[in-house]
Scaffold this active site. Sequence first.
Site, mmCIF file in Angstrom:
data_model
loop_
_atom_site.group_PDB
_atom_site.id
_atom_site.type_symbol
_atom_site.label_atom_id
_atom_site.label_comp_id
_atom_site.label_asym_id
_atom_site.label_seq_id
_atom_site.Cartn_x
_atom_site.Cartn_y
_atom_site.Cartn_z
ATOM 1 N N HIS A 87 0.856 -1.197 0.000
ATOM 2 C CA HIS A 87 0.000 0.000 0.000
ATOM 3 C C HIS A 87 0.889 1.243 0.000
ATOM 4 O O HIS A 87 1.951 1.250 0.636
ATOM 5 C CB HIS A 87 -0.906 -0.009 1.233
ATOM 6 C CG HIS A 87 -1.969 1.054 1.168
ATOM 7 N ND1 HIS A 87 -1.699 2.367 1.461
ATOM 8 C CD2 HIS A 87 -3.267 0.997 0.814
ATOM 9 C CE1 HIS A 87 -2.815 3.079 1.296
ATOM 10 N NE2 HIS A 87 -3.774 2.267 0.898
ATOM 11 N N GLY A 106 -7.693 9.076 -0.389
ATOM 12 C CA GLY A 106 -8.092 9.956 0.710
ATOM 13 C C GLY A 106 -8.251 11.411 0.312
ATOM 14 O O GLY A 106 -8.362 12.282 1.165
ATOM 15 N N SER A 124 -10.598 7.090 -3.083
ATOM 16 C CA SER A 124 -11.810 7.900 -2.940
ATOM 17 C C SER A 124 -13.062 7.254 -3.523
ATOM 18 O O SER A 124 -13.941 7.948 -4.047
ATOM 19 C CB SER A 124 -11.590 9.305 -3.538
ATOM 20 O OG SER A 124 -10.578 9.980 -2.826
HETATM 21 P P1 PGA Z 1 -9.610 6.002 0.307
HETATM 22 O O1 PGA Z 1 -8.395 4.994 0.577
HETATM 23 O O2 PGA Z 1 -10.774 5.165 -0.145
HETATM 24 O O3 PGA Z 1 -9.859 6.672 1.618
HETATM 25 O O4 PGA Z 1 -9.170 6.953 -0.761
HETATM 26 C C1 PGA Z 1 -8.141 3.935 -0.299
HETATM 27 C C2 PGA Z 1 -6.943 3.164 0.176
HETATM 28 O O5 PGA Z 1 -6.006 3.752 0.718
HETATM 29 O O6 PGA Z 1 -6.899 1.928 0.001
#
Ligand code: PGA
Length: 307
Positions: free
Chosen positions: A147, A225, A265
């Site tokens: 990640h 995010g 997101s």
């Molecule tokens: P998010 O995170 O949906 O908050 O953008 C996705 C992730 O980091 O796997």
Amino acid sequence: SSDLITGGAPLSTKKVGEHLLFSLTRNHGVRTLNEIRTEAGKHMASQRIPLVAGNWKMNFDHLEATYFVQQLAWKLRDIHFDYRHCEIALMPSFTSLRSVQVLVESDNLKIHYGAQAVSVTSQGAFTGDVSADMIAHLGCSYVIVGHSERRKYHPEDDANIVDQVRAVLAAGMQPILCVGESYEERRKGIELDFAVGQVHDVTRDLSDEEASRLIVAYEPIWAIGSGMVATPQSAQDAAKAIRDDLAETFGTHVGESVRILYGGSVSSKNAEELIGEPDVDGFLIGGAALNVDELTRICQLTMNATV
Ligand code: PGA
């Protein structure tokens, strides 16, 4: 010739765990192996069961995690959720895994779960690390590998990520390998090459069998995010490019069976459009997976897209 198979029609597929096994029913007809492979490719493509995976990151202690899973299971039952058409997996913190396991097993829930990170070594003097076997013994199906937050905050390079993938596979689980470009690479227009290169570098030494058990999450870093989501077309382009590269390296059967998720997101507002793309097989979700109504809705939209 070895290229000819007699009595090989019709071809049927059977799902065993995450793997598709072929059974050739005895029948008349003579077809070449290539014809069968082509047909298998189509069949398998349609049999990739979408996966909605919630990455909770460093949120929820074991009490909150248990409460969430229970609520999610109830809400899914209320909407008559059909787990055959969409698989759900949650990735809690290490400290919550045992509690989630006990709940899932005692209530016979069809929700899967996994870990967010793993050690590359199997045991020994590695303070704070958790081995793949320890994770597997808690009934985990998946482990997130590479990640972008791990790559950023922990010294994880490609060699280390390859070892993590191998450790997860050796323990009988499936790695969810995260790749994706930063804003900088996208600005230069090299985002596809970048994401494909990341997958290629990590997977090229795997066997076909190992590669077929992989899950890839295409997560552009700028979308994580941030509230900025990739367009369905660019998610599709990346998923397709990754799939084509896997097919080239390991054969069509692997390219067609590996699930490729989109992450960054994802919400109930954009999930339907994204899952409509042919090579997007589900989601890796951060923020929206912390809200049970939102996650239920995304699961429902994903299921509806496949039934
Ligand atoms: P998010 O995170 O949906 O908050 O953008 C996705 C992730 O980091 O796997």
